[in-house]
Design an enzyme around this catalytic site. Sequence first.
Site, PDB file in Angstrom:
ATOM      1  N   LYS A 214       0.826  -1.210   0.000  1.00 53.07           N
ATOM      2  CA  LYS A 214       0.000   0.000   0.000  1.00 53.07           C
ATOM      3  C   LYS A 214       0.866   1.268   0.000  1.00 53.07           C
ATOM      4  CE  LYS A 214      -4.314  -2.056   1.349  1.00 53.07           C
ATOM      5  NZ  LYS A 214      -5.355  -2.323   2.348  1.00 53.07           N
ATOM      6  N   ARG A 249      -3.416 -10.026   4.909  1.00 55.04           N
ATOM      7  CA  ARG A 249      -3.782 -10.113   3.484  1.00 55.04           C
ATOM      8  C   ARG A 249      -2.615  -9.558   2.683  1.00 55.04           C
ATOM      9  NH1 ARG A 249      -6.011  -6.862  -0.353  1.00 55.04           N
ATOM     10  NH2 ARG A 249      -7.464  -7.827  -1.822  1.00 55.04           N
TER      11      ARG A 249
HETATM   12  N1  PMM Z   1      -7.408  -3.951   0.732  1.00 56.73           N
HETATM   13  C1  PMM Z   1      -7.696  -3.981  -0.571  1.00 56.73           C
HETATM   14  C2  PMM Z   1      -8.710  -4.823  -1.063  1.00 56.73           C
HETATM   15  N2  PMM Z   1      -9.414  -5.623  -0.242  1.00 56.73           N
HETATM   16  N3  PMM Z   1      -9.844  -6.424   1.917  1.00 56.73           N
HETATM   17  C3  PMM Z   1      -9.595  -6.412   3.232  1.00 56.73           C
HETATM   18  N4  PMM Z   1     -10.316  -7.196   4.054  1.00 56.73           N
HETATM   19  N5  PMM Z   1      -8.640  -5.602   3.771  1.00 56.73           N
HETATM   20  C4  PMM Z   1      -7.879  -4.767   3.005  1.00 56.73           C
HETATM   21  O1  PMM Z   1      -7.026  -4.049   3.565  1.00 56.73           O
HETATM   22  C5  PMM Z   1      -8.118  -4.760   1.602  1.00 56.73           C
HETATM   23  C6  PMM Z   1      -9.136  -5.615   1.089  1.00 56.73           C
HETATM   24  C7  PMM Z   1      -6.930  -3.092  -1.503  1.00 56.73           C
HETATM   25  O2  PMM Z   1      -5.689  -3.642  -1.817  1.00 56.73           O
HETATM   26  P1  PMM Z   1      -5.367  -4.402  -3.217  1.00 56.73           P
HETATM   27  O3  PMM Z   1      -5.883  -3.523  -4.317  1.00 56.73           O
HETATM   28  O4  PMM Z   1      -3.902  -4.555  -3.191  1.00 56.73           O
HETATM   29  O5  PMM Z   1      -6.078  -5.720  -3.201  1.00 56.73           O
END
Ligand code: PMM
Length: 268
Positions: A214, A249
Site C-alpha cells: 500500500k 492479506r
Molecule cells: N485492501 C484492498 C482490497 N481488499 N480487503 C480487506 N479485508 N482488507 C484490506 O485491507 C483490503 C481488502 C486493496 O488492496 P489491493 O488492491 O492490493 O487488493
Amino acid sequence: MADTQETLVMGILNVTPDSFADGGRHFSLNDAVARAEAMVAEGVNIIDVGGESTRPGSSRISADEESARVIPVIEAIKELGATISIDTTRAEIAKEAIAKGASIVNDISGGLQDSAMVKVLSSHPEVQYIAMHWRGESKDMQSRAIYKDVVREVREELEARAFALVEAGISPDQLILDPGIGFAKTSEHNWELLRNIDRIQLLGYPVLVGVSRKRFLGELLGGAEPDQRDDASVAITTELARKGIWGVRTHSVKPHVDAIKVVKELYR
Ligand code: PMM
C-alpha cells in the site's frame, strides 16, 4: 502472543486489469490459476479472489463483469486445497461464489454497500465474513479521512458495524474485523492503527489486516514502487503475528509464511 492460533496468510488474487499493486498481471484465467498454484506451494492458507479494483479514485464495474471475472477463477482453483475467499461488496456475487466453493466473504464495506449481504451470510452460517472499516466508495474515500482519534473512531465504528450485523442475523462466530488500512485513512492514520492494533483486537473478534504494497509504505520508503514494498509488508506481518493477529492479506506469500514461523518459534 495474544492468541494461541497461528496467524493465517491470505494471498491476494486480484482478477482486475487495473489493480495498482500487480499491474493486472493476474487477469487471464490461466495466469490466475498459475498464481494460485504458486501461492499454495508457498504455504498460503486463504486465497482472496477479487474482481473489482478498490484503489483510491477507482470507479465501479457491473455485477455481470465482476461475476465473469471471479467465478471462473473460483471454479478453477477450488481443488487446490486453499480456503477460498471472495473479495466483494455485492450480495449476489457472494452468493454465487459460495455456491462455487468460497467459504469466506471479504466485504470491504462491512455490509454497508449492499443491504442484501447480511441475508446471504445469515443463511450460510458455515461461511466466515470479513467486515472491513469503510467510510464510502473508493472514488472519493480520501475526503473522509478525518478523525480526532483514529483508533478510537475506527474501533467504535467497527464495533457498531459488528453489533448491527449480529442484530441482523449474522452469528458472532462468523465475524472477522479489519481496520481497513488505506481506506479513508492518511498514512499517519494507518500507522496509528497499526501501532494500536491491540485496541481493535480488544473488540473480541479475530482481526485481519491488509498492508501489502500500500501507498503509505511507498511514502515511508522514499517513493518505492509497489513491488518494492514487500519487505516492509513482511516487517509489519512479523509484528502483527507477535500480537496474535488472526490473518494478514498479502501479495507475496512465502516471506510472510516464514515470518510467522519465526514468530511462532520465538514466542512458543
Ligand atoms: N485492501 C484492498 C482490497 N481488499 N480487503 C480487506 N479485508 N482488507 C484490506 O485491507 C483490503 C481488502 C486493496 O488492496 P489491493 O488492491 O492490493 O487488493
